[in-house]
Design a protein around this motif. Structure first.
Motif, PDB file in Angstrom:
ATOM      1  N   GLU A 194       0.758  -1.430  -0.054  1.00  0.00           N
ATOM      2  CA  GLU A 194      -0.144   0.041   0.076  1.00  0.00           C
ATOM      3  C   GLU A 194       0.616   1.324   0.191  1.00  0.00           C
ATOM      4  O   GLU A 194       0.626   2.068  -0.794  1.00  0.00           O
ATOM      5  N   GLU A 197       2.361   1.519  -3.426  1.00  0.00           N
ATOM      6  CA  GLU A 197       1.488   1.932  -4.699  1.00  0.00           C
ATOM      7  C   GLU A 197       1.269   3.530  -4.340  1.00  0.00           C
ATOM      8  O   GLU A 197       1.094   4.086  -5.488  1.00  0.00           O
ATOM      9  N   SER A 198       1.076   3.978  -3.083  1.00  0.00           N
ATOM     10  CA  SER A 198       0.675   5.439  -3.043  1.00  0.00           C
ATOM     11  C   SER A 198       1.935   6.151  -2.928  1.00  0.00           C
ATOM     12  O   SER A 198       1.976   7.435  -2.796  1.00  0.00           O
ATOM     13  N   ASP A 200       4.475   6.487  -0.823  1.00  0.00           N
ATOM     14  CA  ASP A 200       4.487   7.260   0.417  1.00  0.00           C
ATOM     15  C   ASP A 200       5.788   6.743   1.122  1.00  0.00           C
ATOM     16  O   ASP A 200       5.844   5.778   1.888  1.00  0.00           O
TER      17      ASP A 200
END
Length: 299
Positions: A194, A197-198, A200
């Motif tokens: 996650e 994908e972002s 971050d």
């Protein structure tokens, strides 16, 4: 007295076990398949009378496969020195994954493999640090429970010397730390996915151990870092840079060598398989296999 063909049938039934032994010794599906094929070639080259004399064809084939693997490991040193960048073991898909949409032959080598802790990427990487003789003694004794008297015939040393080899290998393999459940691993891998994908960086740094190490294997065929990337912040920046350079990259949670991992694909083609080691809720190691020759079982 054995019936005609019984020794040959017994030999043919050993294939699954031999593939399991060879993959743990070599860390390569293709090389394991070659080693097992060579062992069978030697078996079928024996005169029929000699085959019938062999009480345990499985033990004979294991000994021959072990010797072939020992030779391959000996010559692998030189080949690895010429290899571009880091060499990592070949990652294994889950059995269901291997069959999905391939019309795969049940005799495919990946389907013969028992996925247990002795094939995790972390374990195979530790095996890579051993001498060929240590690796053979340790895998055959500690994983497959072969007696040292039989291992002695494979490595050409005394049973006592083989016991010493296995003990030395065991010291290298022993990492004292709390075991990690599959659920915890899966949760950590999902956090990585996650955050990646972002794009971050802060979230990636948070899920990575400060001293984490990332190793990539492109085999000189695709772009990848040639040396390990060390430290959470550097790894996070590198991962985000990859995501920026590869639009359309799709990340999937998949079993890699029997434990939760990530697979990256573009336009339906697997381009990277990533395995993780986890301790205390954080990623300590990432092994990213990008060499297309090592991703054939995933295609």
């Amino acid at each position: 007295m054995g019936t005609a063909g019984s020794s040959t049938d017994a030999a043919a039934a050993e294939r699954r076990q031999l593939i399991n032994v060879a993959y743990r010794l070599l860390g390569s599906l293709a090389e394991s398949e070659d080693a097992v094929q060579e062992a069978y070639a030697r078996w079928y080259a024996l005169p029929r009378s000699r085959q019938d004399e062999i009480v345990a064809p499985g033990a004979w084939l294991t000994t021959v496969t072990g010797r072939i693997c020992l030779d391959v490991l000996g010559s692998a040193r030189a080949r690895r020195e010429r290899y571009v960048g880091a060499w990592l073991p070949e990652p294994l898909p889950d059995h269901a994954e291997w069959h999905h949409g391939h019309g795969a032959d049940p005799a495919d080598p990946a389907d013969q493999l028992v996925l247990d802790e002795s094939v995790t990427m972390a374990f195979l990487v530790v095996l890579e640090s051993m001498t060929p003789a240590e690796r053979v003694a340790f895998v055959l004794h500690d994983v497959f429970r072969y007696p040292f008297a039989e291992i002695a015939g494979i490595v050409g040393r005394t049973p006592a010397a083989c016991k010493q080899l296995a003990a030395s290998a065991r010291r290298r393999a022993r990492v004292a730390r709390a075991p990690v459940t599959a659920a915890v691993r899966a949760d950590v891998v999902r956090q990585v996915k996650e955050a990646w994908e972002s794009k971050d960086i802060a979230a990636l740094v948070d899920v990575l151990d400060p001293a984490a190490v990332m190793t990539a294997d492109g085999g000189g065929q695709v772009g990848s870092v040639l040396r390990p990337v060390e430290g959470a912040a550097r790894i996070a920046r590198y991962m985000v840079a990859i995501a920026d350079r590869a639009p359309g990259l799709e990340l999937l949670e998949r079993s890699v060598n029997g434990v939760p991992g990530l697979v990256a694909q573009r336009a339906g083609v697997v381009v990277t398989v990533a395995a993780f080691d986890v301790a205390e809720g954080r990623v300590t190691r990432i092994w990213a296999v990008r060499n297309p020759e090592k991703l054939r079982a995933w295609s």
